[in-house]
Design an enzyme around this catalytic site. Structure first.
Site, PDB file in Angstrom:
ATOM      1  N   ARG A 105     -48.717  -0.163   9.257  1.00 12.84           N
ATOM      2  CA  ARG A 105     -49.021   1.116   9.909  1.00 12.84           C
ATOM      3  C   ARG A 105     -47.794   2.008   9.858  1.00 12.84           C
ATOM      4  O   ARG A 105     -46.703   1.578  10.237  1.00 12.84           O
ATOM      5  CB  ARG A 105     -49.339   0.910  11.396  1.00 12.84           C
ATOM      6  CG  ARG A 105     -50.516   0.112  11.697  1.00 12.84           C
ATOM      7  CD  ARG A 105     -51.005   0.346  13.106  1.00 12.84           C
ATOM      8  NE  ARG A 105     -49.991   0.216  14.161  1.00 12.84           N
ATOM      9  CZ  ARG A 105     -50.253   0.429  15.430  1.00 12.84           C
ATOM     10  NH1 ARG A 105     -51.450   0.807  15.807  1.00 12.84           N
ATOM     11  NH2 ARG A 105     -49.332   0.269  16.358  1.00 12.84           N
ATOM     12  N   THR A 109     -47.685   8.235  12.172  1.00 19.95           N
ATOM     13  CA  THR A 109     -49.071   8.710  12.025  1.00 19.95           C
ATOM     14  C   THR A 109     -50.105   7.637  12.376  1.00 19.95           C
ATOM     15  O   THR A 109     -51.282   7.950  12.576  1.00 19.95           O
ATOM     16  CB  THR A 109     -49.340   9.136  10.571  1.00 19.95           C
ATOM     17  OG1 THR A 109     -49.247   7.963   9.740  1.00 19.95           O
ATOM     18  CG2 THR A 109     -48.332  10.174  10.091  1.00 19.95           C
ATOM     19  N   ASP A 201     -45.699  -6.211  19.246  1.00 23.64           N
ATOM     20  CA  ASP A 201     -45.853  -6.130  17.783  1.00 23.64           C
ATOM     21  C   ASP A 201     -45.946  -7.539  17.208  1.00 23.64           C
ATOM     22  O   ASP A 201     -44.985  -8.309  17.257  1.00 23.64           O
ATOM     23  CB  ASP A 201     -44.652  -5.371  17.190  1.00 23.64           C
ATOM     24  CG  ASP A 201     -44.833  -5.116  15.705  1.00 23.64           C
ATOM     25  OD1 ASP A 201     -45.074  -6.090  14.953  1.00 23.64           O
ATOM     26  OD2 ASP A 201     -44.755  -3.954  15.289  1.00 23.64           O
ATOM     27  N   ASP A 204     -43.409  -8.436  14.364  1.00 23.65           N
ATOM     28  CA  ASP A 204     -42.043  -8.570  14.883  1.00 23.65           C
ATOM     29  C   ASP A 204     -41.891  -9.841  15.709  1.00 23.65           C
ATOM     30  O   ASP A 204     -40.885 -10.543  15.615  1.00 23.65           O
ATOM     31  CB  ASP A 204     -41.675  -7.357  15.748  1.00 23.65           C
ATOM     32  CG  ASP A 204     -41.464  -6.104  14.908  1.00 23.65           C
ATOM     33  OD1 ASP A 204     -41.452  -6.207  13.666  1.00 23.65           O
ATOM     34  OD2 ASP A 204     -41.335  -5.022  15.504  1.00 23.65           O
TER      35      ASP A 204
END
Ligand code: PRP
Ligand code: URA
Length: 209
Positions: A105, A109, A201, A204
């Site tokens: 991603r 945006t 995330d 991550d």
């Protein structure tokens, strides 16, 4: 076929998802939990796999025994975080084909950026199981499914650990024919496109980046 999200409410799965959400869970345990969760979810998502019969001999007698029909399904990882689920799924279905789709991603945006595709040549003729722990805006999974449909695939489902209601609605709008299996539908997306309460995330936390 109409789109449907099946929430897998099994207590073992729900317990492990709670451990996964905990911000104190370190990457090594996070990956272990994602693997276990993937295997539990796969059990539900593969209920309709085709079986065929093979003649075998037990120590006592001959029998016609049920085995998975060939060619088996194709496991599709939406990278990066999907790779942890993929490896666990391959332990359960070692004969599965594998397809890697690289998508991330854009942080500003939230649009999907597609950077890699590598799958079996006969992918259009196979049953696909897509794995990605997170379904947030659904931009990534919509892009992955669109890539697969462009290659002729029609039989696929998506397995995601956490989903946002906004993402499920967007996915159902874009690809109403693709069944979705989730461990939880969380409350909402925040202003940065993160699932809340979520787990942060997934890439991550898996890879300590
Ligand atoms: C994460 C996750 C999904 C995507 C979900 O990937 O693994 O692919 O976000 O978000 P969406 O539904 O809003 O598209 P990420 O973009 O962080 O890529 P990475 O795993 O390579 O870090
Ligand atoms: N991707 C993630 O890894 N986590 C989110 O909450 C949303 C998208």
């Amino acid at each position: 076929m109409t789109s449907s999200a099946t929430v897998i409410g099994h207590p073992l799965l729900q317990h492990k998802i709670s451990l996964l959400r905990d911000k104190e869970t370190p990457p090594i345990i996070f990956r272990l939990l994602v693997r276990e969760i993937a295997q539990l979810m796969l059990f539900e998502a593969t209920r309709d796999l085709t079986l065929t019969e093979r003649e075998i001999e037990t120590p006592l007698t001959k029998m016609s025994a049920p085995v998975l029909a060939a060619p088996g399904p194709v496991l599709v990882s939406i990278m990066r975080a999907g790779n942890v689920m993929l490896d666990a799924a391959l332990e359960i279905i070692p004969t599965a084909g594998v397809c890697h789709i690289g998508i991330y991603r854009d942080h500003d945006t939230l649009e999907a950026v597609e950077y890699y595709f590598n799958g079996p040549a006969d992918i259009a003729d196979r049953s696909l199981l897509l794995v990605d722990p997170m379904l947030a805006t659904a931009n990534s999974s919509i892009a992955a499914i669109s890539q697969l449909k462009a290659r002729g695939v029609s039989d696929m489902c998506l397995i995601s650990i956490l989903a946002a209601p906004e993402g499920l609605a967007a996915l159902s709008e874009a690809h109403p024919d693709v069944p979705v299996f989730v461990g939880s539908v969380d409350a909402q997306l925040n202003e940065k496109g993160y699932i809340v309460p979520g787990l942060g995330d997934a890439g991550d936390r898996s890879y300590a980046t």
